[in-house]
Design a protein around this motif. Sequence first.
Motif, PDB file in Angstrom:
ATOM      1  N   PRO A   1       0.839  -1.158   0.100  1.00 49.09           N
ATOM      2  CA  PRO A   1       0.011  -0.021   0.138  1.00 49.09           C
ATOM      3  C   PRO A   1       0.858   1.350   0.096  1.00 49.09           C
ATOM      4  N   GLY A   2       2.119   1.175   0.468  1.00 44.34           N
ATOM      5  CA  GLY A   2       2.946   2.505   0.445  1.00 44.34           C
ATOM      6  C   GLY A   2       3.773   2.609  -0.740  1.00 44.34           C
ATOM      7  N   TRP A   3       3.685   1.840  -1.716  1.00 43.77           N
ATOM      8  CA  TRP A   3       4.465   1.907  -2.895  1.00 43.77           C
ATOM      9  C   TRP A   3       3.957   3.176  -3.729  1.00 43.77           C
ATOM     10  N   THR A   4       2.872   3.466  -3.869  1.00 43.30           N
ATOM     11  CA  THR A   4       2.617   4.618  -4.761  1.00 43.30           C
ATOM     12  C   THR A   4       3.098   5.912  -4.159  1.00 43.30           C
ATOM     13  N   ASP A   5       2.887   5.918  -2.814  1.00 47.72           N
ATOM     14  CA  ASP A   5       3.721   7.227  -2.280  1.00 47.72           C
ATOM     15  C   ASP A   5       5.316   7.345  -2.558  1.00 47.72           C
ATOM     16  N   ILE A   6       6.133   6.345  -2.970  1.00 47.26           N
ATOM     17  CA  ILE A   6       7.347   6.335  -3.152  1.00 47.26           C
ATOM     18  C   ILE A   6       7.503   6.592  -4.596  1.00 47.26           C
ATOM     19  N   SER A   7       6.853   5.806  -5.432  1.00 45.41           N
ATOM     20  CA  SER A   7       6.902   5.603  -6.723  1.00 45.41           C
ATOM     21  C   SER A   7       6.356   6.708  -7.497  1.00 45.41           C
ATOM     22  N   PHE A   8       5.121   7.150  -7.049  1.00 46.51           N
ATOM     23  CA  PHE A   8       4.198   8.269  -7.637  1.00 46.51           C
ATOM     24  C   PHE A   8       4.091   9.565  -6.894  1.00 46.51           C
ATOM     25  N   TRP A   9       5.097   9.775  -6.057  1.00 47.13           N
ATOM     26  CA  TRP A   9       5.114  10.855  -5.291  1.00 47.13           C
ATOM     27  C   TRP A   9       4.095  11.163  -4.139  1.00 47.13           C
ATOM     28  N   GLY A  10       3.022  10.342  -4.132  1.00 42.46           N
ATOM     29  CA  GLY A  10       2.144  10.569  -3.032  1.00 42.46           C
ATOM     30  C   GLY A  10       1.297  12.243  -3.417  1.00 42.46           C
ATOM     31  N   HIS A  11       1.508  12.829  -2.198  1.00 44.37           N
ATOM     32  CA  HIS A  11       1.031  14.356  -2.067  1.00 44.37           C
ATOM     33  C   HIS A  11       1.992  15.103  -2.328  1.00 44.37           C
ATOM     34  N   GLN A  12       3.279  14.536  -2.631  1.00 43.68           N
ATOM     35  CA  GLN A  12       4.484  15.547  -2.855  1.00 43.68           C
ATOM     36  C   GLN A  12       4.625  15.997  -4.169  1.00 43.68           C
ATOM     37  N   ILE A  13       3.862  16.296  -4.887  1.00 47.15           N
ATOM     38  CA  ILE A  13       3.851  16.602  -6.372  1.00 47.15           C
ATOM     39  C   ILE A  13       4.203  18.053  -6.740  1.00 47.15           C
TER      40      ILE A  13
END
Length: 488
Positions: free
Chosen positions: A406-418
């Motif tokens: 579940p946390g992979w998208t935060d790392i791979s796709f930046w999460g809210h840090q865009i």
Amino acid sequence: MKACLLVVVALVLFSSLGESKRRFSRFKDVSTRRVKSRDQTIPTPDEFFFANLVDHYSFVHPTQTYQMRYLVTDAYYLGKGYPIFFYAGNEGDIYSFYNNTGFMFTLASEFGALVVFAEHRYYGESLPFGNQSYTKENIGYLTSEQAMADYAVFISDYKAQKPELSESKVVVFGGSYGGMLASWLRMRYPNVFVGALAASAPIWQFEGQMPRGGEQFSEVATRDFLLSGPECPTGIRAGFEEIMIQAGRGQPGLDLLTEQFMLCSPLQSDQVYDLVSFLENGYVYMAMTDYPSASNFLQPMPAWPVDVSCQYWLHKKPTSPEELFTAMRLSVGVYYNYTGEAGSCFDINEDISSNLGDQAWNYQACTEMIMPVQTNGKTDMFLPAPWIYSDYVTYCQETFDVTPRPGWTDISFWGHQISAASNIIFSNGMLDPWRPGGVTYNISSSVTAIIIQHGAHHLDLRTPLPSDPLSVQMARSQETEIIRSWLE
């Protein structure tokens, strides 16, 4: 679109009659189940295949390729120096997206662009291992990262093979899951894509990224029906509750449900949640595709299908189970059988049965695309169905022998840090249940959010029509001018 997304598998746990039962409510974009008749204003494309790598991230099998399908039209292309408008295919047959993204062709006509649609690996005819693509040994190459690498490698090679395209800027488009891919492609490959229009792209719908206490998918769907009149969601909620009451009566209740919902086969005790899911999906898909004109997107439906569906509840107060179920059957029939062509009975297994496309998406939802959807029966019109992550993990392990990350998208796709991204348009409709998971405010001067007051799921990507609300007309105008700035 199958659009459409967007698409998600949400594992929920229902408790009834003293026992628990798992069920899947597939609130996902399902238009790609079948290829609909094409909008006659859209030019017929040429179809090709490109030999893309099966694995872009390993050098162990550097020559292993598969045939990725893509579509091209040069009906509007004005020649050297003019742009390429590229659609990042999502979870289904590429023709469904081609046939339901008319705004791209409107833009292509204005900008003299070449139009290219690429099919997502493991969907349609782009199967890396043919009919063995979904085996445990082969399905592991189905990831969004691999798909995005497919697109970046393909469009780079395509330009290199055609000298007249060598200097052409590429704008990437997508809706729902395709919109997510479009935004991520701009973030990951800004050297390849000059900008992205990401329509109804719920890039923040992931586990741990949705704001606590914020509006939920099911609440937006309910509000859509509420706008037609309070009797509508109140009646639908009462209908779901009465289904469970009748199921608790045993065989007499099951017989009543079979008769009142005009089911094609007798309802069994272990199919009650299949019936509930069938009805839920019909209401949710109407909310997603509550378009201002008749459409053939998911199913043949009239303009503003939610309003039409709610006519069976307005100014009526059902006083018996039979009256409740009749109203429910007729209202959900606006989605499943508005034209009458689907027959005289409802097959509840037709909507929830797996096909190859569903199997591929279900796998993605068990690996990267962990997008919780839950209901509570209080602020929405559905039966309570909380999101229980441990049950979701169990399903994924039992079905695909994989454990979600579940946390992979935060790392791979930046999460809210865009904030470091640039040249991305995020458009979202107020009527779209996926909106709470999308970007609904400006991140920077070049990462822009456009809210469409009377818009459902990526309405702005559909062919412009005179019946379109002013809000979507204004959104398209804004999108056009932003894209113009990228191409200058």
